[in-house]
Motif scaffolding. Sequence first.
Motif, PDB file in Angstrom:
ATOM      1  N   PRO A 142       0.831  -1.212   0.000  1.00 27.25           N
ATOM      2  CA  PRO A 142       0.000   0.000   0.000  1.00 27.25           C
ATOM      3  C   PRO A 142       0.865   1.262   0.000  1.00 27.25           C
ATOM      4  O   PRO A 142       1.830   1.359   0.752  1.00 27.25           O
ATOM      5  CB  PRO A 142      -0.792  -0.115   1.308  1.00 27.25           C
ATOM      6  CG  PRO A 142      -0.798  -1.565   1.633  1.00 27.25           C
ATOM      7  CD  PRO A 142       0.505  -2.113   1.130  1.00 27.25           C
ATOM      8  N   ALA A 143       0.541   2.189  -0.862  1.00 28.69           N
ATOM      9  CA  ALA A 143       1.208   3.504  -0.960  1.00 28.69           C
ATOM     10  C   ALA A 143       2.663   3.429  -1.434  1.00 28.69           C
ATOM     11  O   ALA A 143       3.386   4.412  -1.338  1.00 28.69           O
ATOM     12  CB  ALA A 143       1.138   4.245   0.374  1.00 28.69           C
ATOM     13  N   ALA A 144       3.098   2.277  -1.952  1.00 35.02           N
ATOM     14  CA  ALA A 144       4.482   2.157  -2.426  1.00 35.02           C
ATOM     15  C   ALA A 144       4.742   3.091  -3.614  1.00 35.02           C
ATOM     16  O   ALA A 144       5.798   3.730  -3.698  1.00 35.02           O
ATOM     17  CB  ALA A 144       4.776   0.712  -2.831  1.00 35.02           C
ATOM     18  N   ILE A 145       3.758   3.174  -4.520  1.00 42.15           N
ATOM     19  CA  ILE A 145       3.905   4.047  -5.701  1.00 42.15           C
ATOM     20  C   ILE A 145       3.958   5.506  -5.265  1.00 42.15           C
ATOM     21  O   ILE A 145       4.794   6.286  -5.734  1.00 42.15           O
ATOM     22  CB  ILE A 145       2.746   3.810  -6.696  1.00 42.15           C
ATOM     23  CG1 ILE A 145       2.830   2.372  -7.245  1.00 42.15           C
ATOM     24  CG2 ILE A 145       2.786   4.817  -7.841  1.00 42.15           C
ATOM     25  CD1 ILE A 145       1.629   1.939  -8.064  1.00 42.15           C
ATOM     26  N   LYS A 146       3.077   5.857  -4.335  1.00 44.00           N
ATOM     27  CA  LYS A 146       3.044   7.233  -3.823  1.00 44.00           C
ATOM     28  C   LYS A 146       4.364   7.584  -3.139  1.00 44.00           C
ATOM     29  O   LYS A 146       4.884   8.690  -3.298  1.00 44.00           O
ATOM     30  CB  LYS A 146       1.871   7.383  -2.828  1.00 44.00           C
ATOM     31  CG  LYS A 146       1.728   8.789  -2.231  1.00 44.00           C
ATOM     32  CD  LYS A 146       1.413   9.814  -3.317  1.00 44.00           C
ATOM     33  CE  LYS A 146       1.286  11.213  -2.723  1.00 44.00           C
ATOM     34  NZ  LYS A 146       1.141  12.241  -3.771  1.00 44.00           N
ATOM     35  N   GLN A 147       4.908   6.626  -2.389  1.00 49.67           N
ATOM     36  CA  GLN A 147       6.184   6.853  -1.708  1.00 49.67           C
ATOM     37  C   GLN A 147       7.296   7.150  -2.702  1.00 49.67           C
ATOM     38  O   GLN A 147       8.090   8.071  -2.506  1.00 49.67           O
ATOM     39  CB  GLN A 147       6.567   5.636  -0.862  1.00 49.67           C
ATOM     40  CG  GLN A 147       7.836   5.868  -0.033  1.00 49.67           C
ATOM     41  CD  GLN A 147       8.372   4.603   0.615  1.00 49.67           C
ATOM     42  OE1 GLN A 147       7.735   3.554   0.587  1.00 49.67           O
ATOM     43  NE2 GLN A 147       9.549   4.683   1.206  1.00 49.67           N
ATOM     44  N   LEU A 148       7.335   6.391  -3.795  1.00 47.65           N
ATOM     45  CA  LEU A 148       8.371   6.617  -4.810  1.00 47.65           C
ATOM     46  C   LEU A 148       8.180   7.980  -5.474  1.00 47.65           C
ATOM     47  O   LEU A 148       9.153   8.684  -5.768  1.00 47.65           O
ATOM     48  CB  LEU A 148       8.335   5.508  -5.861  1.00 47.65           C
ATOM     49  CG  LEU A 148       9.489   5.522  -6.875  1.00 47.65           C
ATOM     50  CD1 LEU A 148      10.822   5.251  -6.179  1.00 47.65           C
ATOM     51  CD2 LEU A 148       9.277   4.498  -7.983  1.00 47.65           C
TER      52      LEU A 148
END
Length: 446
Positions: A142-148
């Motif tokens: 969850p939220a890995a794309i947002k983190q990047l």
Amino acid sequence: MVFESLSEKLQNALGKLKGKGKINEKDLDAALREVRLALLEADVNFKVVKDFIKRIKERALGAEVMESLTPGQQVVKIVNDELTALMGEKEEKLEFASSPPTVILMCGLQGAGKTTTTGKLAGLLKKQGKRPLLVACDVYRPAAIKQLEVVGEKVSVPVFSMGDKNNPVDIAKAALEHGKKHGNDVIIVDTAGRLHIDEELMEEIVNIKATVKPKETLLVLDAMTGQDAVNVAESFNERLGITGVVLTKLDGDARGGAALSIRAVTNKPIKFVGMGEKADQLEPFHPDRMASRILGMGDVLSLIEKAQAGIDEKKAIELEKKMRTAQFTFDDFLDQLEQMKKMGPLDELLGMIPGMNSKALKGLDLNPKDLIKTEAIIKSMTKRERDNPDVIDSSRRKRIAAGSGTTVSDVNRLLKQFKETKKMMKKFSEMSKGPKKKGKIGFPFF
């Protein structure tokens, strides 16, 4: 301090040999027993320790030590050489494709700091003149794309994403085409991590690798997990054929087991180390410099590089002129503080000075809050007060203390230090003879 516990124990063990005019096998065995225990306590692989001690003893019992006038110093040199060899001899740089783009595949377990490190690497390459593209292939966490995307924004590097509904292999393939079309010469693929190594994770990364054919496959490992990091490295290398390792959280690793074991166990180099949470705290790994720091010999080259990156040379020359004529103001001092902060934590910088070992650093108060307090006091002064501290009377001191959230005693202490420093500068200026030499300014006073 990096490897603080290991560093202190090794320095103590070898220190007992330094002053001896002659060393016999009994002296050597006693010192090497302590070295062996220090390495095992640091969570270094048992076989690595055994081979390391064997090599040192074989060399130390040779003519270069036994016939030397300074046998203790020769043993320290041998340990330094072997530590350097253990960690890989020299810096191993990234390999770039002869025809761009160069693809770098990032892999690792969850919690090692892989996504953050991926962004840091992009920022580092951008500073070197590259045009990197980050690729979000972690569609599970969850939220890995947002983190990047957040990390990419911090280092001003674009992120290629197709959301979390697409297959990671398809995303990586599309990113490669996108990068070629938009002139990105480095494509860094952030893959999914797991809480532990499993077949599904490995299969997916193997498929991504087969599709994008990376020049580099970097495994991101948490240095603080010690021997576990080495086991993970072995597993990834067997299935994936990694080209190098990035050790994160090395600044918090007082032991050093992972850094000292990985090269020997996997025969893969440590290419970068994470030295903090900030976007610019990813550094190339230099085995020779790290060995010197562990043994208290300092790391002057890294210190110089940090100074060159953090200090504005033009400002330094202007400041030197002011210091020579005792025209140094609180504004100048504030500017020095800002430049010094860019160089990194103070204990890390002092640890790079030869002879400044972990024992010496323990007696120093290196609380970064003191620098923040000093900065707050100066910023609470008016322009006139910063230019001419003599106008600061008792009522002004109370106002400055209240405005900076400090005490009048703190303000008085800083004013006294500043006054004494200006006196010292004036004396040095009067004592200097011959032509004036331009030089760089070092650290400000504390």
